[in-house]
Scaffold this active site. Structure first.
Site, PDB file in Angstrom:
ATOM      1  N   CYS A  93       0.815  -1.222   0.000  1.00  0.00           N
ATOM      2  CA  CYS A  93       0.000   0.000   0.000  1.00  0.00           C
ATOM      3  C   CYS A  93       0.849   1.274   0.000  1.00  0.00           C
ATOM      4  O   CYS A  93       0.325   2.362  -0.256  1.00  0.00           O
ATOM      5  CB  CYS A  93      -0.948   0.011   1.196  1.00  0.00           C
ATOM      6  N   HIS A 383      -9.369   3.014  -1.724  1.00  0.00           N
ATOM      7  CA  HIS A 383      -7.958   2.651  -1.553  1.00  0.00           C
ATOM      8  C   HIS A 383      -7.496   1.660  -2.622  1.00  0.00           C
ATOM      9  O   HIS A 383      -7.424   0.458  -2.380  1.00  0.00           O
ATOM     10  CB  HIS A 383      -7.773   2.051  -0.151  1.00  0.00           C
ATOM     11  N   CYS A 413       0.381   2.769   6.244  1.00  0.00           N
ATOM     12  CA  CYS A 413       0.684   1.406   6.681  1.00  0.00           C
ATOM     13  C   CYS A 413       0.597   0.478   5.475  1.00  0.00           C
ATOM     14  O   CYS A 413      -0.111   0.762   4.505  1.00  0.00           O
ATOM     15  CB  CYS A 413      -0.293   0.956   7.763  1.00  0.00           C
TER      16      CYS A 413
END
Length: 427
Positions: A93, A383, A413
């Protein structure tokens, strides 16, 4: 070499397609086209046609090995000069924030003057695999000699060889999904369902307000008939969020829901980086300075929370720059889950955690919550794993544009127990 001795790197623009829930508006869009849209729009928006840039760093999490040259192919399909190099990168990510760090370091070291960082992901055009047994047998079939050999190889296939394998957001070493890991974290840190829903509610409200005020007008462009992030819910409420059932721990103890977790999302994003000379060469204005960045990791297999690495990365980066956690005007903390944000904040407020895990003498302290994700974050915008970093870089840089003495902190994160963080400041 430190941030004080290298050349400054600037964010000078950003562009992205609207993010949408996977399997909806972009269901039939190929991965290449998804990334190409954001890069090509950035090129046109900042009049980069025919320009030779120093480098282009693009990445994704869900990418097929067949498309191993996708970054370069996207550049060749754009109006950039074909002499512009490109490469593929991946840190889950944190991918496009890490790409931003890499380009900033290249600019700082004097290797390049200009570059584009970006990321893309889609769960609608997934690389579906077959078991290793299938791969081995198909290779045997290819290499078999004569009709008899090929027939024997063909007859060796069984039903299980044809069972497709779908990518999962799951940790190989624990067998748990990211959501299941976050459930463990919120239980450890005693984070309530209501507190998580409040973070989610504010994320939607802030994102909706930003759209109403026109903040995203020059950041998000129309793609496939979509003009805005499709996940933002202006009409959501604490009451509506409270009615949703737990999504990971489905018992009465579960607190993570579809409402306070980021959804599976399709999208892409880009950001333009320049040195001082690069700004002149491209005739563009700086939005913000990319000051510094840091990556860190935790041992989530043996007790550390999977998504807690940003706490370490931020502590290390602030120490290097002589800053405290309170020295920021904006905090862009990626909302993989609202609970993850709250665990991070609570950890920074804990003397015990900061002494034991961060090597500090005391807690880092609290932040002003009114400065947190003021234009919304991943719960509301969505996301698309690798696209989130440069989404945040672009939004934060625009918030800092035209200001004086302001500073923003980015925290992302990632899977694998890692975290990528950065500092941007006004020019």
């Amino acid at each position: 070499m430190t941030s004080k001795t290298i050349r400054p790197a600037y964010v000078a623009g950003a562009a992205r397609i609207p993010f949408v829930k996977s399997g909806t508006k972009y269901r039939n869009v190929k991965t290449y086209d998804l990334m190409s849209a954001s890069l090509s729009h950035l090129v046109r928006q900042y009049k980069l046609q025919g320009k030779i840039l120093g480098d282009v760093a693009l990445g994704a999490v869900m990418n097929s090995s067949i498309e191993w040259t996708i970054a370069r192919e996207v550049v060749l399909g754009s109006e950039l000069h074909p002499y512009t190099p490109a490469y593929f990168t991946q840190r889950a990510c944190g991918t496009s924030l890490d790409a931003s760090l890499q380009l900033a370091l290249k600019i700082g070291a004097g290797q390049i003057e200009t570059g584009i960082a970006g990321g893309f992901d889609t769960n609608s055009d997934l690389p579906i695999l077959f078991p290793r047994s299938f791969a081995k047998k198909i290779l045997n079939l290819r290499d078999a000699k004569g009709f008899g050999g090929k027939l024997g190889s063909a007859l060796s296939f069984g039903p299980n060889d044809w069972k497709p394998q779908f990518p999962r957001v799951e940790e190989a070493r624990t067998g748990l999904s990211m959501g299941e890991h976050c459930e463990l974290m919120v239980k450890e840190w005693k984070i309530s369902r209501e507190a998580q829903d409040e973070i989610a509610f504010l994320s939607h409200q802030n994102a909706a307000k930003a759209y109403d005020e026109g903040f995203f007008k020059d950041l998000v462009f129309e793609f496939q008939g979509v003009t805005a992030d499709g996940i933002v819910r202006k009409d959501t409420s604490m009451e509506k969020l409270a009615k949703l059932k737990p999504a990971f721990d489905k018992s009465a103890a579960g607190t993570l829901t579809a409402g306070n977790s980021s959804p599976l999302t399709d999208g892409s994003s880009t950001a333009l980086f320049c040195s001082e000379q690069g700004l002149k060469d491209l005739n563009v204005e700086p939005w913000a300075r990319f000051v510094d960045a840091q990556v860190a990791a935790v041992d989530f297999v043996h007790g550390d929370g999977l998504l807690m690495a940003p706490t370490k990365a931020v502590a290390q980066m602030l120490a290097r720059n002589g800053l405290t956690l309170q020295d920021f005007d904006y905090y862009e903390i990626h909302e993989a889950f609202a609970g993850q944000v709250l665990c991070t904040l609570k950890a920074w407020e804990s003397d015990e955690y900061c002494k034991k895990h961060l090597g500090l003498s005391k807690a880092m302290g609290s932040i002003d919550r009114s400065k947190l994700n003021v234009k919304g974050s991943s719960v509301a915008t969505g996301h698309p794993f690798a696209a989130t970093g440069t989404r945040i870089v672009g939004s934060l840089a625009k918030m800092l544009k035209g200001t004086r003495g302001k500073r923003g902190l980015i925290s992302v994160c990632t899977a694998g127990g890692m975290g990528t963080v950065a500092i941007l400041e006004s020019v």
